[in-house]
Design a protein around this motif. Sequence first.
Motif, PDB file in Angstrom:
ATOM      1  N   SER A 151       0.842  -1.193   0.000  1.00 42.19           N
ATOM      2  CA  SER A 151       0.000   0.000   0.000  1.00 42.19           C
ATOM      3  C   SER A 151       0.881   1.248   0.000  1.00 42.19           C
ATOM      4  O   SER A 151       1.647   1.459  -0.940  1.00 42.19           O
ATOM      5  N   SER A 182       0.107  -3.634  -4.103  1.00 39.29           N
ATOM      6  CA  SER A 182      -1.052  -2.744  -3.943  1.00 39.29           C
ATOM      7  C   SER A 182      -0.601  -1.308  -3.684  1.00 39.29           C
ATOM      8  O   SER A 182      -1.132  -0.613  -2.824  1.00 39.29           O
ATOM      9  N   VAL A 226      -0.833  -6.885  -7.234  1.00 41.60           N
ATOM     10  CA  VAL A 226      -2.072  -6.337  -6.690  1.00 41.60           C
ATOM     11  C   VAL A 226      -3.117  -7.439  -6.646  1.00 41.60           C
ATOM     12  O   VAL A 226      -3.119  -8.352  -7.490  1.00 41.60           O
ATOM     13  N   GLU A 230      -9.256  -6.303  -5.322  1.00 44.20           N
ATOM     14  CA  GLU A 230      -9.021  -5.005  -4.688  1.00 44.20           C
ATOM     15  C   GLU A 230      -9.988  -3.954  -5.220  1.00 44.20           C
ATOM     16  O   GLU A 230     -10.661  -4.140  -6.246  1.00 44.20           O
ATOM     17  N   PHE A 234      -6.933   0.707  -6.742  1.00 43.35           N
ATOM     18  CA  PHE A 234      -5.647   0.065  -6.519  1.00 43.35           C
ATOM     19  C   PHE A 234      -5.220  -0.746  -7.743  1.00 43.35           C
ATOM     20  O   PHE A 234      -4.030  -0.786  -8.087  1.00 43.35           O
ATOM     21  N   SER A 238      -1.697   0.236  -9.860  1.00 39.36           N
ATOM     22  CA  SER A 238      -0.645  -0.719 -10.213  1.00 39.36           C
ATOM     23  C   SER A 238      -0.463  -0.819 -11.717  1.00 39.36           C
ATOM     24  O   SER A 238       0.667  -0.852 -12.223  1.00 39.36           O
ATOM     25  N   HIS A 262      -7.124  -6.333  -0.527  1.00 39.07           N
ATOM     26  CA  HIS A 262      -6.047  -5.465  -0.074  1.00 39.07           C
ATOM     27  C   HIS A 262      -5.347  -5.987   1.182  1.00 39.07           C
ATOM     28  O   HIS A 262      -4.162  -5.704   1.388  1.00 39.07           O
TER      29      HIS A 262
END
Length: 282
Positions: A151, A182, A226, A230, A234, A238, A262
């Motif tokens: 993240s 992610s 990823v 998600e 996100f 990516s 996620h």
Amino acid sequence: MRCATGWGSDMRIADWDDAYANRDHIHGAAQYIDRWPVAARAFRDGLASAGRARLDHAYGPAPRQRLDLFAPDGAARGLVVFVHGGYWMAFDKSVWSGFAAGAVAAGWAVAVPSYTLAPAARIAEMTREIAAAVAEAARLVPGPVRAAGHSAGGHLVARLTCADSTLAPAVRDRLAHVVPISGLHDLRPLLRTAMNATLGLDPVAAAAESPALLTPREGVRVTTWVGGDERPEFLRQSALLANVWTGLGADMASVVDPGTHHFSVIDGLGSADSALTRCLLG
């Protein structure tokens, strides 16, 4: 009549806070967040009792400029650095130790740093702190260096591979593979979110800290990873980095991990034989 775009018939985002709200869209989200520190403590205590953990090692003078370093059984094949997420505003290294387990079991040393969070630090400061953490861990562990981040941590490890990274040249030359998981790679949409009251981004800072708007450094392999389940933003972020950096000649790959969201997308880091750990270690 609306024209189809390839991403759907209408991809305009009306609620930017919701676009980044993972907990609200993951069933049982609290269970993931609650179990991470428990698993982290068990892993950390186990390696400490075996004399294979260096805890709270300073990489700078600030209180949160500390890292934990976990050693494998025997000589390390190299160094992995894992950088945690939390929208640059939450968590510290103590929550994430368990995600070092896969690489350690595969024979790698793993460093897990904390870093100064917003609003005490701006994102540009965090990118410099992570570069300092990687350099200090690399001083302690010889061999190739690989980095993964989740993240906001995905953003921070992607920044290591930008041409303007503050990572020392000797360490940059050892950085072999970076896996943003992610990650957030264009920060300009965050200007429209409530969290920016804490992050303190302005248009200039958002652009300056967006890997997708920067030039990748030559010689580093990058794989965006990823979860297939998600939030669309996100997946888009990516894909954006993979698309742009491929066009700039980067050694780039992109993986959409089916059936993961996620919070579950990083589970593979806990196992040496998972697809994610095998990808990271190459």
